[in-house]
Design an enzyme around this catalytic site. Sequence first.
Site, mmCIF file in Angstrom:
data_model
loop_
_atom_site.group_PDB
_atom_site.id
_atom_site.type_symbol
_atom_site.label_atom_id
_atom_site.label_comp_id
_atom_site.label_asym_id
_atom_site.label_seq_id
_atom_site.Cartn_x
_atom_site.Cartn_y
_atom_site.Cartn_z
ATOM 1 N N TYR A 139 -15.828 -1.436 7.138
ATOM 2 C CA TYR A 139 -14.405 -1.105 7.413
ATOM 3 C C TYR A 139 -13.763 -1.566 8.620
ATOM 4 C CZ TYR A 139 -10.278 1.664 7.884
ATOM 5 O OH TYR A 139 -8.808 1.978 8.320
ATOM 6 N N LYS A 177 -11.020 -4.357 9.276
ATOM 7 C CA LYS A 177 -9.483 -4.133 9.972
ATOM 8 C C LYS A 177 -9.478 -5.053 11.455
ATOM 9 C CE LYS A 177 -6.704 -1.648 8.968
ATOM 10 N NZ LYS A 177 -5.716 -1.931 7.910
ATOM 11 N N THR A 200 -6.286 0.796 12.629
ATOM 12 C CA THR A 200 -6.685 1.925 12.941
ATOM 13 C C THR A 200 -7.682 1.884 14.306
ATOM 14 O OG1 THR A 200 -8.985 2.904 12.304
ATOM 15 C CG2 THR A 200 -8.850 0.834 11.729
ATOM 16 N N ASP A 201 -7.770 2.918 14.924
ATOM 17 C CA ASP A 201 -8.418 3.216 16.201
ATOM 18 C C ASP A 201 -10.004 2.868 15.934
ATOM 19 O OD1 ASP A 201 -9.409 5.373 14.799
ATOM 20 O OD2 ASP A 201 -9.024 6.800 16.216
ATOM 21 N N GLU A 202 -10.227 2.659 14.630
ATOM 22 C CA GLU A 202 -11.980 2.445 14.481
ATOM 23 C C GLU A 202 -12.326 1.139 15.118
ATOM 24 O OE1 GLU A 202 -13.410 4.069 10.966
ATOM 25 O OE2 GLU A 202 -11.876 5.262 11.020
ATOM 26 N N GLY A 218 0.717 -1.053 0.037
ATOM 27 C CA GLY A 218 0.065 0.120 -0.049
ATOM 28 C C GLY A 218 0.850 1.225 0.226
ATOM 29 N N GLY A 219 2.057 1.149 -0.545
ATOM 30 C CA GLY A 219 2.994 2.282 -0.431
ATOM 31 C C GLY A 219 2.747 3.341 -1.460
ATOM 32 N N ALA A 220 1.867 3.032 -2.413
ATOM 33 C CA ALA A 220 1.285 4.201 -3.312
ATOM 34 C C ALA A 220 -0.076 5.222 -2.519
ATOM 35 C CB ALA A 220 1.122 3.662 -4.777
ATOM 36 N N GLY A 221 -0.232 4.756 -1.727
ATOM 37 C CA GLY A 221 -1.435 5.352 -0.970
ATOM 38 C C GLY A 221 -1.156 6.496 -0.048
ATOM 39 N N PHE A 222 -1.842 7.054 0.673
ATOM 40 C CA PHE A 222 -1.774 8.215 1.458
ATOM 41 C C PHE A 222 -0.428 7.981 2.510
ATOM 42 C CE2 PHE A 222 -3.697 10.334 5.427
ATOM 43 C CZ PHE A 222 -2.863 11.541 5.357
ATOM 44 N N ILE A 223 -0.830 6.902 3.674
ATOM 45 C CA ILE A 223 0.292 6.804 4.783
ATOM 46 C C ILE A 223 1.448 6.311 4.012
ATOM 47 C CG2 ILE A 223 0.605 5.968 6.934
ATOM 48 C CD1 ILE A 223 -2.400 6.229 7.404
ATOM 49 N N GLY A 224 1.066 5.132 3.263
ATOM 50 C CA GLY A 224 2.085 4.352 2.820
ATOM 51 C C GLY A 224 3.199 5.233 2.100
HETATM 52 P P1 NAD Z 1 -5.286 4.682 1.115
HETATM 53 O O1 NAD Z 1 -6.445 4.155 0.743
HETATM 54 O O2 NAD Z 1 -4.639 6.017 0.887
HETATM 55 O O3 NAD Z 1 -4.366 3.694 0.558
HETATM 56 C C1 NAD Z 1 -4.252 2.260 0.451
HETATM 57 C C2 NAD Z 1 -3.195 1.845 -0.549
HETATM 58 O O4 NAD Z 1 -3.682 0.384 -0.597
HETATM 59 C C3 NAD Z 1 -3.593 2.331 -1.896
HETATM 60 O O5 NAD Z 1 -2.223 2.650 -2.357
HETATM 61 C C4 NAD Z 1 -4.157 1.213 -2.854
HETATM 62 O O6 NAD Z 1 -3.881 1.214 -4.217
HETATM 63 C C5 NAD Z 1 -3.496 0.074 -2.195
HETATM 64 N N1 NAD Z 1 -4.405 -1.200 -2.111
HETATM 65 C C6 NAD Z 1 -5.644 -1.455 -1.977
HETATM 66 N N2 NAD Z 1 -6.380 -2.805 -2.185
HETATM 67 C C7 NAD Z 1 -4.967 -3.408 -2.499
HETATM 68 C C8 NAD Z 1 -4.790 -4.818 -2.785
HETATM 69 N N3 NAD Z 1 -5.693 -5.434 -2.868
HETATM 70 N N4 NAD Z 1 -3.632 -4.935 -3.154
HETATM 71 C C9 NAD Z 1 -2.612 -4.159 -3.221
HETATM 72 N N5 NAD Z 1 -2.702 -2.926 -2.659
HETATM 73 C C10 NAD Z 1 -3.755 -2.589 -2.620
HETATM 74 O O7 NAD Z 1 -4.916 4.162 2.624
HETATM 75 P P2 NAD Z 1 -4.386 5.198 3.847
HETATM 76 O O8 NAD Z 1 -5.098 6.063 4.459
HETATM 77 O O9 NAD Z 1 -3.088 5.302 3.582
HETATM 78 O O10 NAD Z 1 -4.215 3.963 4.932
HETATM 79 C C11 NAD Z 1 -3.402 2.995 5.083
HETATM 80 C C12 NAD Z 1 -3.356 2.170 6.092
HETATM 81 O O11 NAD Z 1 -3.496 2.828 7.199
HETATM 82 C C13 NAD Z 1 -4.849 1.196 5.787
HETATM 83 O O12 NAD Z 1 -4.382 -0.151 6.321
HETATM 84 C C14 NAD Z 1 -5.461 2.054 6.928
HETATM 85 O O13 NAD Z 1 -6.486 1.080 7.254
HETATM 86 C C15 NAD Z 1 -4.710 2.408 8.019
HETATM 87 N N6 NAD Z 1 -4.937 3.569 8.883
HETATM 88 C C16 NAD Z 1 -5.591 4.774 8.077
HETATM 89 C C17 NAD Z 1 -5.807 5.938 8.833
HETATM 90 C C18 NAD Z 1 -6.176 7.112 8.166
HETATM 91 O O14 NAD Z 1 -6.459 7.990 8.713
HETATM 92 N N7 NAD Z 1 -6.006 7.149 6.633
HETATM 93 C C19 NAD Z 1 -5.613 5.665 10.319
HETATM 94 C C20 NAD Z 1 -5.146 4.695 10.897
HETATM 95 C C21 NAD Z 1 -5.015 3.660 10.202
HETATM 96 P P1 TYD Z 2 -13.348 10.447 7.051
HETATM 97 O O1 TYD Z 2 -12.225 11.466 6.735
HETATM 98 O O2 TYD Z 2 -14.148 9.686 6.090
HETATM 99 O O3 TYD Z 2 -12.550 9.548 8.282
HETATM 100 P P2 TYD Z 2 -13.086 8.277 9.204
HETATM 101 O O4 TYD Z 2 -14.544 7.917 8.801
HETATM 102 O O5 TYD Z 2 -12.218 7.261 9.112
HETATM 103 O O6 TYD Z 2 -12.990 8.970 10.700
HETATM 104 O O7 TYD Z 2 -14.262 11.201 8.012
HETATM 105 C C1 TYD Z 2 -13.982 12.133 9.251
HETATM 106 C C2 TYD Z 2 -15.122 12.423 9.770
HETATM 107 O O8 TYD Z 2 -15.856 13.613 9.056
HETATM 108 C C3 TYD Z 2 -16.148 11.494 10.178
HETATM 109 O O9 TYD Z 2 -16.882 11.632 11.492
HETATM 110 C C4 TYD Z 2 -17.305 11.496 8.794
HETATM 111 C C5 TYD Z 2 -17.131 13.133 8.630
HETATM 112 N N1 TYD Z 2 -17.398 13.419 7.188
HETATM 113 C C6 TYD Z 2 -18.338 14.478 6.823
HETATM 114 O O10 TYD Z 2 -19.092 14.925 7.698
HETATM 115 N N2 TYD Z 2 -18.406 14.653 5.688
HETATM 116 C C7 TYD Z 2 -17.786 14.114 4.420
HETATM 117 O O11 TYD Z 2 -18.024 14.296 3.479
HETATM 118 C C8 TYD Z 2 -16.700 13.118 5.005
HETATM 119 C C9 TYD Z 2 -16.189 12.451 3.856
HETATM 120 C C10 TYD Z 2 -16.678 12.917 6.086
#
Ligand code: NAD
Ligand code: TYD
Length: 354
Positions: free
Chosen positions: A160, A164, A135-137, A12-18
């Site tokens: 979701y 997780k 995730t904390d969720e 998942g290195g092409a995503g946000f956190i990755g």
């Molecule tokens: P993201 O959706 O931005 O990125 C996910 C990446 O995974 C993408 O690059 C996507 O192409 C890749 N991917 C999806 N399905 C795949 C598959 N089947 N095979 C290979 N690659 C695949 O997500 P993110 O926000 O960067 O989150 C990364 C991780 O951190 C996730 O596991 C998420 O549950 C966890 N996380 C995210 C948050 C947050 O706030 N974004 C907080 C806590 C934990």
């Molecule tokens: P989100 O960024 O989807 O993260 P998560 O659901 O994983 O916490 O949403 C953050 C908060 O914002 C969540 O309480 C849902 C709310 N939200 C809106 O009110 N409007 C929106 O369009 C979106 C995407 C989220």
Amino acid sequence: MSNFEKNILITGGAGFIGSHLVRLFVNKYPNYRIINLDKLTYAGNLANLRDIENAPNYTFVKADIVDAEAMDKLFETYPIDGVIHLAAESHVDRSISNPMEFIFTNIVGTVNLLNAARKSWNGNFEGKRFQHISTDEVYGSLGETGMFTEETPYDPRSPYSASKASSDHIVLAYYHTYGMPVVVSNCSNNYGSFHFPEKLIPLCINNIRHNKPLPIYGKGENIRDWLYVVDHARALDLIFHKGRLGEKYNIGGNNEWTNIDLVKKLCEIMDRKLDRTPGTSAQLITYVKDRAGHDLRYAIDATKIREELGWEPSIKFDEGFELTIDWYLENQKWLEDVTSGSYQKYYEKQYVAR
Ligand code: NAD
Ligand code: TYD
């Protein structure tokens, strides 16, 4: 054989956190080969890694973690020592409209990776590590008080978070059953650059810029604990090198905001940056139908990682938020590229009927 000290697979290195984690590891550890495996779904974007894509210690592999054979082959191709597993379907709203992708990627994909690692390591776990990013969720929804600790029982409430939670349980089960060297972390909401604009903060930045409504679910009273993504990547680095096997670590920003207060703050900053009369952007705030099963509040108690590994957030929210907004304003092209095509279809389906 490779000349690298270690071969690290980041999924998942092409995503946000990755992408932030890949950047940190490629730059900080020239002696590690970083293999970034990503399917490049709508959320994965190689443009997130332009600055390091030619680094000699970086390799990209396009593959799907749901494809068990491909995972086995990857472990046959590279002598992988460590896995940092971030690949996932990550958006709650998409999990409500299409849960199956979440079951496949987040659960089956994680098991495939565990099996491939286990087969390849063949009982020799010396110097090996499987780090699972969660995730904390998974802990469910808090009332007005209290915080999630590592001991809080799991109570996931969206497809979701349930997917997780399931993957966390399986990863820890492989530790107890097979002695696999695993570690799990559960982080609060991240914000920062390269965040896909389906999530609250980048979606609102993009909409303010284009004078589009800012959709606030329900009354906007739901609370999230926001952490700057670079600080999450720093925590993952520490856990990878020093975290105890078989353990879970909570990571959080100690930075709670109701959605409406957060969006109002964003509006104020955007008015200033776009030279608009104060109050202009806030007029775009539009209350829409609530998310089904919308968790009220998340808050992380990060005492364990602070006391054991010395981690705490390095960037204050005011600073990180400004940096994030500036990045989006300076990277319009990135936003336009990721909001074209299929994202438009998703946006219309998600918001037009609300
Ligand atoms: P993201 O959706 O931005 O990125 C996910 C990446 O995974 C993408 O690059 C996507 O192409 C890749 N991917 C999806 N399905 C795949 C598959 N089947 N095979 C290979 N690659 C695949 O997500 P993110 O926000 O960067 O989150 C990364 C991780 O951190 C996730 O596991 C998420 O549950 C966890 N996380 C995210 C948050 C947050 O706030 N974004 C907080 C806590 C934990
Ligand atoms: P989100 O960024 O989807 O993260 P998560 O659901 O994983 O916490 O949403 C953050 C908060 O914002 C969540 O309480 C849902 C709310 N939200 C809106 O009110 N409007 C929106 O369009 C979106 C995407 C989220």
